[in-house]
Design a protein around this motif. Sequence first.
Motif, PDB file in Angstrom:
ATOM      1  N   SER A  11       0.384  -1.264   0.183  1.00  0.00           N
ATOM      2  CA  SER A  11       0.316   0.595   0.148  1.00  0.00           C
ATOM      3  C   SER A  11       0.727   1.052  -0.511  1.00  0.00           C
ATOM      4  CB  SER A  11      -0.667   0.285   1.456  1.00  0.00           C
ATOM      5  OG  SER A  11      -1.676  -0.790   1.874  1.00  0.00           O
ATOM      6  N   GLY A  12       2.630   1.293   0.279  1.00  0.00           N
ATOM      7  CA  GLY A  12       2.740   2.050   0.206  1.00  0.00           C
ATOM      8  C   GLY A  12       4.335   2.238  -0.625  1.00  0.00           C
ATOM      9  N   ARG A  13       5.429   2.432   0.368  1.00  0.00           N
ATOM     10  CA  ARG A  13       6.675   2.658  -0.124  1.00  0.00           C
ATOM     11  C   ARG A  13       7.352   1.873  -0.893  1.00  0.00           C
ATOM     12  NH1 ARG A  13       9.597   3.764   5.788  1.00  0.00           N
ATOM     13  NH2 ARG A  13       8.736   1.329   6.232  1.00  0.00           N
ATOM     14  N   GLY A  14       6.673   0.567  -0.392  1.00  0.00           N
ATOM     15  CA  GLY A  14       7.727  -1.010  -1.331  1.00  0.00           C
ATOM     16  C   GLY A  14       8.862  -1.179  -0.667  1.00  0.00           C
ATOM     17  N   SER A  15       9.896  -0.407   0.939  1.00  0.00           N
ATOM     18  CA  SER A  15      10.931  -0.944   0.527  1.00  0.00           C
ATOM     19  C   SER A  15      11.304  -2.432   0.837  1.00  0.00           C
ATOM     20  CB  SER A  15      11.064  -0.116   1.800  1.00  0.00           C
ATOM     21  OG  SER A  15      10.966  -1.006   3.033  1.00  0.00           O
ATOM     22  N   ASN A  16      10.108  -2.986   1.669  1.00  0.00           N
ATOM     23  CA  ASN A  16      10.134  -4.278   1.975  1.00  0.00           C
ATOM     24  C   ASN A  16      10.185  -5.079   0.008  1.00  0.00           C
ATOM     25  OD1 ASN A  16      10.863  -5.807   3.830  1.00  0.00           O
ATOM     26  ND2 ASN A  16       9.445  -4.032   4.466  1.00  0.00           N
ATOM     27  N   MET A  17       8.778  -4.901  -0.505  1.00  0.00           N
ATOM     28  CA  MET A  17       9.164  -5.109  -1.836  1.00  0.00           C
ATOM     29  C   MET A  17      10.418  -4.920  -2.921  1.00  0.00           C
ATOM     30  SD  MET A  17       8.707  -3.796  -4.755  1.00  0.00           S
ATOM     31  CE  MET A  17       7.957  -1.922  -4.592  1.00  0.00           C
ATOM     32  N   ALA A  88       3.326  -6.918   1.763  1.00  0.00           N
ATOM     33  CA  ALA A  88       4.573  -6.059   2.000  1.00  0.00           C
ATOM     34  C   ALA A  88       4.137  -4.551   2.196  1.00  0.00           C
ATOM     35  CB  ALA A  88       5.497  -5.842   1.053  1.00  0.00           C
ATOM     36  N   GLY A  89       4.053  -3.914   3.741  1.00  0.00           N
ATOM     37  CA  GLY A  89       2.543  -3.285   4.031  1.00  0.00           C
ATOM     38  C   GLY A  89       1.765  -3.470   3.353  1.00  0.00           C
ATOM     39  N   TYR A  90       0.465  -4.182   2.886  1.00  0.00           N
ATOM     40  CA  TYR A  90      -0.517  -4.252   2.700  1.00  0.00           C
ATOM     41  C   TYR A  90      -1.633  -3.487   3.958  1.00  0.00           C
ATOM     42  CZ  TYR A  90      -4.247  -5.391  -0.190  1.00  0.00           C
ATOM     43  OH  TYR A  90      -5.984  -4.889  -0.746  1.00  0.00           O
ATOM     44  N   ILE A 107       2.370 -14.508   3.587  1.00  0.00           N
ATOM     45  CA  ILE A 107       2.853 -14.564   4.130  1.00  0.00           C
ATOM     46  C   ILE A 107       2.688 -13.517   4.573  1.00  0.00           C
ATOM     47  CG2 ILE A 107       4.210 -16.364   4.197  1.00  0.00           C
ATOM     48  CD1 ILE A 107       6.872 -15.372   3.173  1.00  0.00           C
ATOM     49  N   ASN A 108       2.936 -12.558   5.129  1.00  0.00           N
ATOM     50  CA  ASN A 108       3.325 -10.892   5.774  1.00  0.00           C
ATOM     51  C   ASN A 108       4.983 -10.747   6.420  1.00  0.00           C
ATOM     52  OD1 ASN A 108       2.758  -8.196   6.366  1.00  0.00           O
ATOM     53  ND2 ASN A 108       1.900  -9.056   7.776  1.00  0.00           N
ATOM     54  N   ILE A 109       5.256  -9.638   6.886  1.00  0.00           N
ATOM     55  CA  ILE A 109       6.410  -9.349   7.691  1.00  0.00           C
ATOM     56  C   ILE A 109       5.621  -7.598   8.027  1.00  0.00           C
ATOM     57  CG2 ILE A 109       6.941  -7.016   5.420  1.00  0.00           C
ATOM     58  CD1 ILE A 109       9.977  -8.544   7.387  1.00  0.00           C
ATOM     59  N   HIS A 110       5.848  -8.585   9.317  1.00  0.00           N
ATOM     60  CA  HIS A 110       5.229  -7.654  10.898  1.00  0.00           C
ATOM     61  C   HIS A 110       6.557  -6.608  11.503  1.00  0.00           C
ATOM     62  CE1 HIS A 110       2.599  -6.158  13.958  1.00  0.00           C
ATOM     63  NE2 HIS A 110       3.182  -6.236  14.379  1.00  0.00           N
ATOM     64  N   PRO A 111       5.970  -6.223  12.199  1.00  0.00           N
ATOM     65  CA  PRO A 111       7.720  -4.687  12.589  1.00  0.00           C
ATOM     66  C   PRO A 111       7.891  -5.121  13.936  1.00  0.00           C
ATOM     67  CG  PRO A 111       6.736  -3.708  11.694  1.00  0.00           C
ATOM     68  CD  PRO A 111       5.667  -4.753  11.165  1.00  0.00           C
ATOM     69  N   SER A 112       7.829  -6.135  14.326  1.00  0.00           N
ATOM     70  CA  SER A 112       7.437  -6.954  16.156  1.00  0.00           C
ATOM     71  C   SER A 112       8.013  -8.641  15.985  1.00  0.00           C
ATOM     72  CB  SER A 112       6.267  -6.988  16.621  1.00  0.00           C
ATOM     73  OG  SER A 112       5.403  -7.550  16.751  1.00  0.00           O
ATOM     74  N   VAL A 171      14.587  -1.523  12.698  1.00  0.00           N
ATOM     75  CA  VAL A 171      13.993  -2.730  11.931  1.00  0.00           C
ATOM     76  C   VAL A 171      13.492  -2.456  10.506  1.00  0.00           C
ATOM     77  CG1 VAL A 171      11.646  -3.629  13.091  1.00  0.00           C
ATOM     78  CG2 VAL A 171      12.764  -2.732  14.585  1.00  0.00           C
ATOM     79  N   LEU A 172      13.506  -1.657  10.208  1.00  0.00           N
ATOM     80  CA  LEU A 172      13.371  -1.912   8.708  1.00  0.00           C
ATOM     81  C   LEU A 172      14.186  -2.734   8.074  1.00  0.00           C
ATOM     82  CD1 LEU A 172      11.381  -1.274   6.565  1.00  0.00           C
ATOM     83  CD2 LEU A 172      11.985   0.765   6.615  1.00  0.00           C
ATOM     84  N   ALA A 173      15.644  -1.950   8.798  1.00  0.00           N
ATOM     85  CA  ALA A 173      17.027  -3.016   8.011  1.00  0.00           C
ATOM     86  C   ALA A 173      17.085  -4.420   7.878  1.00  0.00           C
ATOM     87  CB  ALA A 173      17.901  -2.538   8.306  1.00  0.00           C
ATOM     88  N   ALA A 174      16.215  -4.253   9.191  1.00  0.00           N
ATOM     89  CA  ALA A 174      16.604  -6.010   9.899  1.00  0.00           C
ATOM     90  C   ALA A 174      15.691  -6.739   9.198  1.00  0.00           C
ATOM     91  CB  ALA A 174      16.065  -5.977  10.715  1.00  0.00           C
ATOM     92  N   GLU A 175      14.258  -6.311   8.903  1.00  0.00           N
ATOM     93  CA  GLU A 175      13.864  -6.742   7.814  1.00  0.00           C
ATOM     94  C   GLU A 175      14.157  -6.742   6.394  1.00  0.00           C
ATOM     95  OE1 GLU A 175       9.503  -4.601   7.465  1.00  0.00           O
ATOM     96  OE2 GLU A 175      10.077  -3.729   9.598  1.00  0.00           O
ATOM     97  N   HIS A 176      14.749  -6.309   5.450  1.00  0.00           N
ATOM     98  CA  HIS A 176      14.874  -6.660   4.622  1.00  0.00           C
ATOM     99  C   HIS A 176      15.928  -7.634   4.055  1.00  0.00           C
ATOM    100  CE1 HIS A 176      14.453  -1.881   3.791  1.00  0.00           C
ATOM    101  NE2 HIS A 176      12.809  -2.346   3.955  1.00  0.00           N
TER     102      HIS A 176
HETATM  103  C1  GRF Z   1       6.668  -2.281   7.842  1.00  0.00           C
HETATM  104  O1  GRF Z   1       7.562  -1.552   8.260  1.00  0.00           O
HETATM  105  C2  GRF Z   1       6.463  -3.698   7.301  1.00  0.00           C
HETATM  106  O2  GRF Z   1       7.028  -4.515   8.907  1.00  0.00           O
HETATM  107  C3  GRF Z   1       5.032  -3.388   8.257  1.00  0.00           C
HETATM  108  O3  GRF Z   1       4.518  -2.384   7.124  1.00  0.00           O
HETATM  109  C4  GRF Z   1       6.048  -1.593   6.721  1.00  0.00           C
HETATM  110  C5  GRF Z   1       6.126  -1.867   5.255  1.00  0.00           C
HETATM  111  O4  GRF Z   1       6.840  -1.163   5.185  1.00  0.00           O
HETATM  112  N1  GRF Z   1       4.169  -4.896   7.612  1.00  0.00           N
HETATM  113  P1  GRF Z   1       7.697  -0.753   3.362  1.00  0.00           P
HETATM  114  O5  GRF Z   1       6.299  -0.179   1.795  1.00  0.00           O
HETATM  115  O6  GRF Z   1       7.876  -2.322   2.818  1.00  0.00           O
HETATM  116  O7  GRF Z   1       8.672   0.526   3.575  1.00  0.00           O
END
Ligand code: GRF
Length: 189
Positions: A11-17, A88-90, A107-112, A171-176
């Motif tokens: 839905s947004g910036r898409g850095s995980n995408m 990914a941020g949906y 699957i989903n990524i969650h920041p906790s 946390v975002l760097a760790a997500e990537h």
């Molecule tokens: C991330 O923090 C992710 O954990 C959460 O939404 C955010 C999405 O960020 N589900 P991005 O759009 O991937 O930059």
Amino acid sequence: MARKKVGILLSGRGSNMMALVQAAQANDSPYAIALVASDKLEAPGIAWAAAQGLSVFTQSPKGMAKSDYEALIDAALRDAGVEIIALAGYMRLLSDAFVARWRGRIINIHPSLLPKYKGLDTHARAIAAGDAVAGCSVHIVTEELDGGAVLGQAEVPILPGDTADSLADRVLAAEHRLYPRILAEFATQ
Ligand code: GRF
């Protein structure tokens, strides 16, 4: 071996995408990105994906029944041959019917560090609780918000003076790093 076809919803910036797309460019990646889809026509992540030459699909849910909106997303994913959906941020809750149709394949990524801090404002809540460690989790999506089986986690420290924003960056760097690795494992199961 055929690569698993992944559809990404954002839905947004898409850095995980972006992290998933970049990892999928490796010769030995077990997955390929077949579609990037969004409920937000103006999502920065969609513009980036389109500029990469990826297939993109946008559909605003405004003025539609949720079931009609999801039927269009579902059709776009199926037309693209998607086998795994990576959120990914949906920022929309998927209906129980949609989750059932794709059971075990979303699957989903969650920041906790689940099961801690389901939902929103995870970083502020972790700081307010006085936690020493925060992190992110990749999990299977079920009908329960942020409640499905955890596939992998990464921890980061909470440092003195951290704000929700500074912790979010760490946390975002760790997500990537985490999300491409866990998706690769999931795609080879
Ligand atoms: C991330 O923090 C992710 O954990 C959460 O939404 C955010 C999405 O960020 N589900 P991005 O759009 O991937 O930059």
